[in-house]
Write a protein that holds these residues in place. Structure first.
Motif, mmCIF file in Angstrom:
data_model
loop_
_atom_site.group_PDB
_atom_site.id
_atom_site.type_symbol
_atom_site.label_atom_id
_atom_site.label_comp_id
_atom_site.label_asym_id
_atom_site.label_seq_id
_atom_site.Cartn_x
_atom_site.Cartn_y
_atom_site.Cartn_z
ATOM 1 N N THR A 61 1.059 -1.114 0.083
ATOM 2 C CA THR A 61 -0.303 0.024 -0.100
ATOM 3 C C THR A 61 0.485 1.146 0.014
ATOM 4 O O THR A 61 1.809 0.998 0.946
ATOM 5 C CB THR A 61 -1.021 -0.230 1.441
ATOM 6 N N ASN A 62 -0.030 2.409 -0.197
ATOM 7 C CA ASN A 62 1.371 3.673 -0.472
ATOM 8 C C ASN A 62 0.611 3.943 1.454
ATOM 9 O O ASN A 62 0.967 5.450 1.512
ATOM 10 C CB ASN A 62 0.456 4.475 -1.473
ATOM 11 N N THR A 63 -0.803 3.754 1.054
ATOM 12 C CA THR A 63 -1.627 4.672 2.536
ATOM 13 C C THR A 63 -1.436 3.245 3.592
ATOM 14 O O THR A 63 -1.048 4.808 4.681
ATOM 15 C CB THR A 63 -2.319 5.352 2.466
ATOM 16 N N GLN A 64 -1.262 2.565 4.084
ATOM 17 C CA GLN A 64 -1.442 2.033 5.513
ATOM 18 C C GLN A 64 -0.272 1.334 5.568
ATOM 19 O O GLN A 64 -0.185 0.023 5.169
ATOM 20 C CB GLN A 64 -2.571 1.078 5.188
ATOM 21 N N SER A 72 7.692 2.041 10.576
ATOM 22 C CA SER A 72 6.945 2.047 9.774
ATOM 23 C C SER A 72 7.434 1.490 8.315
ATOM 24 O O SER A 72 8.960 2.106 8.323
ATOM 25 C CB SER A 72 5.956 2.982 8.773
ATOM 26 N N THR A 74 8.754 -0.228 3.990
ATOM 27 C CA THR A 74 7.645 -0.709 3.260
ATOM 28 C C THR A 74 8.233 -2.012 2.593
ATOM 29 O O THR A 74 7.735 -2.256 1.990
ATOM 30 C CB THR A 74 8.029 0.104 1.502
#
Length: 140
Positions: A61-64, A72, A74
């Motif tokens: 995802t890009n937001t969650q 956080s 990626t």
């Protein structure tokens, strides 16, 4: 190597998910390997790649963002005892080089066989409640 994600519930219970070699997806979709049916989790939140030796998480995802040990990410390599958070759900990564039978007997991977099975049976017998009747003999 065996690899597991252990989901921890609010009530302190644990729910294990064994990871097979390849790719496992985590998210809200019914098509995910590990489903978290909560509105604040993406349909396909992240995936974990397992090649039999190493685990790698990739956020989809890009937001969650997924969190690994509170950060956080990626993408991240995972190791035993890492904490992975997807929305409000927390998992603990567990990895072991030994199989379950090896853990019971203390033997290495090359010494499987009847000794391991006897040790497992003995461990199971020791944990059975006393209320169970004794096993029947072959003669009776």
């Amino acid at each position: 190597m065996d690899a597991w994600l252990i989901m921890r519930t609010e009530r302190g219970r644990e729910r294990p998910f064994q990871l097979a070699e390849g790719r496992a997806t985590i998210g809200r979709s019914t098509r995910c390997d590990i489903r978290i049916s909560l509105p604040n989790v993406a349909e396909r939140q992240c995936e974990i790649h397992f090649d039999g030796k190493a685990l790698r998480l990739r956020d989809l995802t890009n937001t969650q963002a997924a969190l690994v040990n509170g950060q956080s990410v990626t993408e991240a390599n995972l190791k035993s005892d890492d904490h992975v958070q997807i929305g409000p759900v927390e998992f603990v990564v567990r990895c072991s080089a030994a199989s379950r039978a090896d853990e019971v007997t203390g033997q290495d991977a090359d010494s499987h066989g009847s000794h391991a099975m006897k040790a497992i049976a003995s461990a199971i017998d020791q944990n059975l409640p006393d209320a169970l009747p004794p096993p029947r003999s072959a003669a009776g």
